[in-house]
Scaffold this active site. Structure first.
Site, PDB file in Angstrom:
ATOM      1  N   GLU A   1      11.773   5.340  -7.111  1.00 41.64           N
ATOM      2  CA  GLU A   1      10.708   5.295  -6.104  1.00 41.64           C
ATOM      3  C   GLU A   1       9.892   4.014  -6.136  1.00 41.64           C
ATOM      4  O   GLU A   1       9.415   3.548  -5.109  1.00 41.64           O
ATOM      5  CB  GLU A   1       9.731   6.469  -6.283  1.00 41.64           C
ATOM      6  CG  GLU A   1      10.208   7.780  -5.739  1.00 41.64           C
ATOM      7  CD  GLU A   1      11.102   8.528  -6.715  1.00 41.64           C
ATOM      8  OE1 GLU A   1      11.386   7.990  -7.800  1.00 41.64           O
ATOM      9  OE2 GLU A   1      11.521   9.645  -6.365  1.00 41.64           O
TER      10      GLU A   1
ATOM     11  N   CYS B   1     -19.035  23.079  -1.605  1.00 40.84           N
ATOM     12  CA  CYS B   1     -18.083  23.306  -0.522  1.00 40.84           C
ATOM     13  C   CYS B   1     -17.667  24.773  -0.418  1.00 40.84           C
ATOM     14  O   CYS B   1     -18.424  25.570   0.113  1.00 40.84           O
ATOM     15  CB  CYS B   1     -16.896  22.357  -0.645  1.00 40.84           C
ATOM     16  SG  CYS B   1     -16.130  22.112   0.958  1.00 40.84           S
TER      17      CYS B   1
ATOM     18  N   PHE C   1     -20.406  26.747  -1.642  1.00 34.15           N
ATOM     19  CA  PHE C   1     -21.488  26.888  -0.654  1.00 34.15           C
ATOM     20  C   PHE C   1     -21.159  28.051   0.275  1.00 34.15           C
ATOM     21  O   PHE C   1     -21.972  28.949   0.499  1.00 34.15           O
ATOM     22  CB  PHE C   1     -21.612  25.573   0.124  1.00 34.15           C
ATOM     23  CG  PHE C   1     -22.464  25.624   1.368  1.00 34.15           C
ATOM     24  CD1 PHE C   1     -23.840  25.447   1.310  1.00 34.15           C
ATOM     25  CD2 PHE C   1     -21.878  25.819   2.622  1.00 34.15           C
ATOM     26  CE1 PHE C   1     -24.622  25.466   2.470  1.00 34.15           C
ATOM     27  CE2 PHE C   1     -22.646  25.843   3.782  1.00 34.15           C
ATOM     28  CZ  PHE C   1     -24.021  25.673   3.706  1.00 34.15           C
TER      29      PHE C   1
ATOM     30  N   HIS D   1     -19.422  17.394  -0.853  1.00 36.30           N
ATOM     31  CA  HIS D   1     -18.993  17.236  -2.253  1.00 36.30           C
ATOM     32  C   HIS D   1     -19.783  16.106  -2.897  1.00 36.30           C
ATOM     33  O   HIS D   1     -19.314  14.952  -2.900  1.00 36.30           O
ATOM     34  CB  HIS D   1     -17.504  16.874  -2.310  1.00 36.30           C
ATOM     35  CG  HIS D   1     -16.579  17.976  -1.917  1.00 36.30           C
ATOM     36  ND1 HIS D   1     -16.094  18.889  -2.817  1.00 36.30           N
ATOM     37  CD2 HIS D   1     -16.052  18.312  -0.715  1.00 36.30           C
ATOM     38  CE1 HIS D   1     -15.291  19.740  -2.188  1.00 36.30           C
ATOM     39  NE2 HIS D   1     -15.252  19.414  -0.913  1.00 36.30           N
TER      40      HIS D   1
ATOM     41  N   GLU E   1     -20.069  15.355  -5.864  1.00 35.46           N
ATOM     42  CA  GLU E   1     -19.391  14.815  -7.060  1.00 35.46           C
ATOM     43  C   GLU E   1     -18.663  13.500  -6.790  1.00 35.46           C
ATOM     44  O   GLU E   1     -18.495  12.683  -7.684  1.00 35.46           O
ATOM     45  CB  GLU E   1     -18.415  15.853  -7.651  1.00 35.46           C
ATOM     46  CG  GLU E   1     -17.193  16.225  -6.812  1.00 35.46           C
ATOM     47  CD  GLU E   1     -17.423  17.361  -5.821  1.00 35.46           C
ATOM     48  OE1 GLU E   1     -18.587  17.582  -5.445  1.00 35.46           O
ATOM     49  OE2 GLU E   1     -16.438  18.016  -5.415  1.00 35.46           O
TER      50      GLU E   1
HETATM   51  N1  GLN Z   1     -11.651  26.044   2.194  1.00 36.73           N
HETATM   52  C1  GLN Z   1     -12.950  25.668   2.656  1.00 36.73           C
HETATM   53  C2  GLN Z   1     -12.905  24.912   3.966  1.00 36.73           C
HETATM   54  O1  GLN Z   1     -11.872  24.404   4.327  1.00 36.73           O
HETATM   55  C3  GLN Z   1     -13.676  24.859   1.598  1.00 36.73           C
HETATM   56  C4  GLN Z   1     -13.061  23.529   1.364  1.00 36.73           C
HETATM   57  C5  GLN Z   1     -13.449  22.899   0.060  1.00 36.73           C
HETATM   58  O2  GLN Z   1     -13.993  23.545  -0.834  1.00 36.73           O
HETATM   59  N2  GLN Z   1     -13.174  21.628  -0.102  1.00 36.73           N
HETATM   60  O3  GLN Z   1     -13.885  24.816   4.660  1.00 36.73           O
END
Ligand code: GLN
Length: 528
Positions: free
Chosen positions: A155, A377, A380, A499, A501
């Site tokens: 590759e 995310c 949340f 996110h 982070e």
């Molecule tokens: N699965 C959820 C969404 O698509 C959260 C995505 C995530 O945590 N990055 O909204």
């Protein structure tokens, strides 16, 4: 532009990315401006659809690029921001060459790997290196080019051929090749050089010579072993750098510097050796005076899936002189008692419904027992679902991603009808307006922030008033879109649709993480 190309020998997983990022940090500490390009020789266009349990975290860039986790290492070690141009894949290269061919750009030529694919590779490396600018608008002087995989893999052949041509075109002084290799230990405990000799031979067959060899081993490489490598591999003894496994990846630049990396590399690049600025080293090695235990409720038992979260906790911890010990709790297996002696609970991002009930139970526990909680995310979205189920009274609250029930979390309207899954989520930088009296506005010291996103679902707008009437506050928004929640009268119950982070740096820890580590420290229930 000067290029430091980093290749790997013997096997993957040697810490080539950390070595390459550390070389970048060493050069920055010597006063040079550095950017990087990571080459992943797979056929995927980007890492967005790759299983993180196999490849590690998908790192999200400011322009929404879904990249290999090494881009995260570069951003953190070099303290820079990159774009998708800085992560090349075979998929990107071939698809653009094929597109150009269909467009008639090659004027009747037979389109071939050499020169068309190799020209595309060189063009893209140079474009990324030359067009990158730092926060202050300045351009890079040096570009680190890391070639994923191991020399000899089918590759990576076109990429190695492209850098061979680059060496010829740039000339010595503007092109240095660093080869990262493994020195295994035999049954007597001695380090063996044979695999290194073979991988240098494989490089030579491709017309490439290593200028510097970084040997990864469990024991430091002795002078006599360095001499042996030097004589077999045509590098100076001082250009054989010993790299044992560091207790913290942020110590690697310091350890390579002590091994003489800059003293060898700078003359090879025909650069003068400024006195190093060691402030970054002091920052990453700040002493810990406290320790907290944070539980991360995960779907995958693979730490690399959550590498940016791990690093963001470390950055915030360092700033607060607090060592963050992470307990990885399997969302499908942990028991509620496991949560009792944690100082804080973190629910990371994720996709699909495996493990979500375990994550929701942990959120209930955090809410009811005043445990600091940080949701990211998916974390949340699940915090909203948990509140809707147990406080608002929608006992079947769910996300349409997960299945039947009251759809508190719904598909983003613009996602309706999206069929191609690659690169189509709400991705990258978006601004977030924070309520002035919110905890996060205070932690950020701002009411408008920019953070990175990666999601397809959101809090369904029609439920917002009802949820807020029961006490959960949405204190961060982007128009109609809910971005941050907080629970008043709780030590720290904060979750973000974005996110944070991905923008955390050793030099600039992320505000939501700082708040979380502080609150967890105040809540401390556990000591050795
Ligand atoms: N699965 C959820 C969404 O698509 C959260 C995505 C995530 O945590 N990055 O909204």
């Amino acid at each position: 532009m000067k290029y430091v190309v980093v290749t790997g020998g013997v096997m993957s997983g040697l810490g080539k990315g950390i070595t390459a990022a550390s070389i970048g940090r060493i050069l920055i500490n010597r006063g040079y401006r550095v950017t990087s390009v990571k080459i992943d020789p797979y056929l995927n266009i980007d890492a967005g659809l790759m299983n993180p349990a196999q490849h590690g975290e998908v790192f999200v860039l400011k322009d929404g690029g879904e990249a290999d986790l090494d881009l995260g290492n570069y951003e953190r070690f070099l303290d820079i921001e990159l774009t998708s141009d800085h992560n090349l894949t075979t998929g990107k290269i071939y698809s653009s060459v094929i597109q150009k061919e269909r467009h008639g750009d090659y004027l009747g030529a037979t389109v071939q790997i050499i020169p068309h694919i190799t020209d595309e590779i060189k063009g893209r490396i140079k474009h990324a290196a030359e067009n990158w600018t730092d926060k202050d608008g300045s351009h890079a002087e040096i570009c680190i080019v890391e070639i994923g995989g191991t020399v000899g893999d089918i590759e990576s052949m076109p990429f190695l051929e492209a850098v061979r041509q680059m060496h010829w075109e740039c000339g010595n002084g503007d092109f240095v090749l660093v080869h990262v290799t493994l020195l295994p230990t035999d049954t007597m405990g001695d380090l063996k050089t044979k695999p290194t000799q073979h991988s240098i031979k494989a490089l030579r067959e491709l017309g490439l010579e290593a200028d510097l060899i970084v040997g990864r081993s469990t024991l430091p490489i002795s002078l006599s072993t360095k001499r042996k490598i030097s004589s077999f591999c045509d590098v100076d003894v001082s250009a054989v750098i010993s790299a044992t496994t560091a207790s913290d990846t942020y110590f690697v630049p310091m350890e390579l510097e002590m091994e003489g990396m800059a003293d060898v590399l700078l003359p090879l690049l025909k650069l003068s050796s400024e006195k190093p600025d060691n402030s970054w080293y002091s920052l990453v090695s700040r002493e810990y005076t406290n320790r907290i235990r944070i539980g991360i409720i995960t779907k995958y038992g693979v730490e690399d899936v959550y590498i940016s979260i791990k690093e963001a906790l470390k950055h915030a911890g360092r700033q607060l002189s607090t060592e963050v010990v992470i307990e990885w709790l399997d969302a499908e297996q942990y028991i509620i008692q496991d949560l009792a002696d944690l100082d804080g609970i973190l629910i990371p991002g994720g996709f699909g419904n495996r493990g979500i009930e375990g994550m929701i139970s942990a959120i209930t526990y955090a809410r009811e027992h005043n445990k600091p909680l940080l949701g990211l995310c998916l974390g949340f979205q699940l915090s909203v679902i948990e509140f809707a189920r147990n406080v608002v009274g929608y006992c079947d609250a769910t996300s349409v991603e997960m299945g039947e029930g009251t759809p508190i979390i719904d598909l983003l309207p613009e996602q309706d009808g999206v069929d191609d899954l690659g690169g189509t989520m709400r991705l990258g930088d978006y601004s977030v307006q924070l309520t002035a009296d919110s905890r996060l506005a205070k932690l950020y010291g701002a009411t408008e922030v920019i953070e990175r996103h990666r999601h397809r679902y959101e809090v369904k707008p029609e439920y917002i008033d009802e949820i807020e009437a029961k006490g959960l506050r949405f204190v961060g928004r982007n128009g109609q879109r809910m971005e941050v929640l907080e629970l008043p009268d709780h030590p720290y119950f904060v979750a973000t649709q974005f996110h944070p982070e991905f923008r955390s740096r050793p030099t600039q820890p992320s505000a939501p993480f700082i708040g979380f580590v502080k609150a967890s420290l105040a809540n401390q229930t556990w000591r050795e």
